[in-house]
Design a protein around this motif. Structure first.
Motif, PDB file in Angstrom:
ATOM      1  N   GLY A   9      46.712  66.076  33.647  1.00  0.00           N
ATOM      2  CA  GLY A   9      45.443  66.771  33.493  1.00  0.00           C
ATOM      3  C   GLY A   9      45.531  67.869  32.459  1.00  0.00           C
ATOM      4  O   GLY A   9      46.617  68.199  31.964  1.00  0.00           O
ATOM      5  N   GLY A  10      44.381  68.446  32.125  1.00  0.00           N
ATOM      6  CA  GLY A  10      44.368  69.522  31.158  1.00  0.00           C
ATOM      7  C   GLY A  10      42.966  69.868  30.737  1.00  0.00           C
ATOM      8  O   GLY A  10      41.985  69.413  31.350  1.00  0.00           O
ATOM      9  N   LEU A  11      42.884  70.664  29.682  1.00  0.00           N
ATOM     10  CA  LEU A  11      41.607  71.094  29.120  1.00  0.00           C
ATOM     11  C   LEU A  11      41.389  70.363  27.807  1.00  0.00           C
ATOM     12  O   LEU A  11      42.277  70.338  26.941  1.00  0.00           O
ATOM     13  CB  LEU A  11      41.633  72.602  28.885  1.00  0.00           C
ATOM     14  CG  LEU A  11      40.450  73.215  28.129  1.00  0.00           C
ATOM     15  CD1 LEU A  11      39.163  73.041  28.925  1.00  0.00           C
ATOM     16  CD2 LEU A  11      40.719  74.684  27.834  1.00  0.00           C
ATOM     17  N   ALA A  40      34.681  67.208  42.059  1.00  0.00           N
ATOM     18  CA  ALA A  40      34.187  68.371  41.323  1.00  0.00           C
ATOM     19  C   ALA A  40      33.825  69.464  42.325  1.00  0.00           C
ATOM     20  O   ALA A  40      33.547  69.173  43.493  1.00  0.00           O
ATOM     21  CB  ALA A  40      32.983  67.988  40.483  1.00  0.00           C
ATOM     22  N   PRO A  41      33.798  70.711  41.885  1.00  0.00           N
ATOM     23  CA  PRO A  41      33.463  71.814  42.805  1.00  0.00           C
ATOM     24  C   PRO A  41      32.121  71.590  43.479  1.00  0.00           C
ATOM     25  O   PRO A  41      31.127  71.273  42.814  1.00  0.00           O
ATOM     26  CB  PRO A  41      33.423  73.032  41.880  1.00  0.00           C
ATOM     27  CG  PRO A  41      34.336  72.678  40.756  1.00  0.00           C
ATOM     28  CD  PRO A  41      34.155  71.204  40.550  1.00  0.00           C
ATOM     29  N   THR A  91      34.628  66.708  34.494  1.00  0.00           N
ATOM     30  CA  THR A  91      35.439  67.804  34.994  1.00  0.00           C
ATOM     31  C   THR A  91      35.585  67.715  36.505  1.00  0.00           C
ATOM     32  O   THR A  91      34.592  67.649  37.231  1.00  0.00           O
ATOM     33  CB  THR A  91      34.808  69.150  34.614  1.00  0.00           C
ATOM     34  OG1 THR A  91      34.831  69.292  33.195  1.00  0.00           O
ATOM     35  CG2 THR A  91      35.576  70.310  35.243  1.00  0.00           C
ATOM     36  N   ALA A  92      36.825  67.694  36.965  1.00  0.00           N
ATOM     37  CA  ALA A  92      37.102  67.541  38.397  1.00  0.00           C
ATOM     38  C   ALA A  92      38.611  67.590  38.610  1.00  0.00           C
ATOM     39  O   ALA A  92      39.387  67.536  37.655  1.00  0.00           O
ATOM     40  CB  ALA A  92      36.564  66.208  38.918  1.00  0.00           C
ATOM     41  N   VAL A  93      38.992  67.671  39.857  1.00  0.00           N
ATOM     42  CA  VAL A  93      40.377  67.430  40.230  1.00  0.00           C
ATOM     43  C   VAL A  93      40.502  65.936  40.483  1.00  0.00           C
ATOM     44  O   VAL A  93      39.717  65.359  41.246  1.00  0.00           O
ATOM     45  CB  VAL A  93      40.795  68.226  41.478  1.00  0.00           C
ATOM     46  CG1 VAL A  93      42.235  67.899  41.860  1.00  0.00           C
ATOM     47  CG2 VAL A  93      40.631  69.720  41.226  1.00  0.00           C
ATOM     48  N   TYR A  94      41.467  65.320  39.847  1.00  0.00           N
ATOM     49  CA  TYR A  94      41.684  63.882  39.960  1.00  0.00           C
ATOM     50  C   TYR A  94      42.869  63.625  40.883  1.00  0.00           C
ATOM     51  O   TYR A  94      43.934  64.232  40.724  1.00  0.00           O
ATOM     52  CB  TYR A  94      41.928  63.268  38.592  1.00  0.00           C
ATOM     53  CG  TYR A  94      40.668  63.116  37.776  1.00  0.00           C
ATOM     54  CD1 TYR A  94      40.005  64.231  37.277  1.00  0.00           C
ATOM     55  CD2 TYR A  94      40.106  61.860  37.519  1.00  0.00           C
ATOM     56  CE1 TYR A  94      38.832  64.116  36.553  1.00  0.00           C
ATOM     57  CE2 TYR A  94      38.927  61.731  36.786  1.00  0.00           C
ATOM     58  CZ  TYR A  94      38.306  62.871  36.310  1.00  0.00           C
ATOM     59  OH  TYR A  94      37.142  62.740  35.597  1.00  0.00           O
ATOM     60  N   GLN A 121      44.104  68.751  37.597  1.00  0.00           N
ATOM     61  CA  GLN A 121      42.812  69.252  37.123  1.00  0.00           C
ATOM     62  C   GLN A 121      42.498  68.720  35.733  1.00  0.00           C
ATOM     63  O   GLN A 121      43.330  68.813  34.820  1.00  0.00           O
ATOM     64  CB  GLN A 121      42.826  70.784  37.095  1.00  0.00           C
ATOM     65  CG  GLN A 121      41.571  71.411  36.523  1.00  0.00           C
ATOM     66  CD  GLN A 121      40.378  71.299  37.454  1.00  0.00           C
ATOM     67  OE1 GLN A 121      40.477  71.567  38.644  1.00  0.00           O
ATOM     68  NE2 GLN A 121      39.231  70.897  36.897  1.00  0.00           N
ATOM     69  N   VAL A 122      41.280  68.214  35.581  1.00  0.00           N
ATOM     70  CA  VAL A 122      40.756  67.818  34.277  1.00  0.00           C
ATOM     71  C   VAL A 122      39.528  68.669  34.005  1.00  0.00           C
ATOM     72  O   VAL A 122      38.595  68.697  34.815  1.00  0.00           O
ATOM     73  CB  VAL A 122      40.387  66.324  34.251  1.00  0.00           C
ATOM     74  CG1 VAL A 122      39.656  65.980  32.960  1.00  0.00           C
ATOM     75  CG2 VAL A 122      41.633  65.463  34.404  1.00  0.00           C
TER      76      VAL A 122
END
Length: 126
Positions: A9-11, A40-41, A91-94, A121-122
């Motif tokens: 993951g990353g930005l 996602a949040p 965008t989410a935690v995968y 996290q992505v």
């Protein structure tokens, strides 16, 4: 003991690419269906993609079809998710997860997987 370890993951900026990896131990990929969920949040965990590496069959959620590609390397006992043309809504935690063979894609839901890895996290910026 079945273990899954997700990484990669990353930005990234919108339109960019990332490749997630999920290393498996305690079992061989051919013996399970493996795949990815994301959360996602403030949202529920949702299905993204699965692969039955023994047959090569794959599943993709409509939201990622044509942009994401799931694959596996049985020699490395590792699954990958190549994510292209990323969007801010990706965008989410995968999380990678595994389920026993013989189950249909529709049965692979967040509450009914056999094993889970920790998330990665992505974040896709606009």
């Amino acid at each position: 003991e079945v273990q899954l370890q997700a990484s990669g993951g990353g930005l990234v900026q919108a339109g960019g690419s990332l490749r997630l990896s999920c290393a498996a131990s305690g079992f061989t990929l051919d013996d399970y269906i493996i795949g990815w969920f994301r959360q996602a949040p403030g949202k529920e965990r949702e299905r993204v993609s699965f692969i039955s590496s023994g047959t090569g069959s794959t599943y993709y959620a409509d939201s990622v079809k044509g942009r994401f590609t799931i694959s596996s390397d049985n020699a490395k006992n590792t699954m990958y998710l190549q994510m292209n043309t990323l969007k801010p809504e990706d965008t989410a935690v995968y999380y990678c997860a595994a389920a026993s063979l013989g189950r249909g894609w529709d049965s692979l839901v967040a509450g009914d997987m056999d094993s889970w890895g920790k998330g990665t996290q992505v974040t896709v910026s606009s």
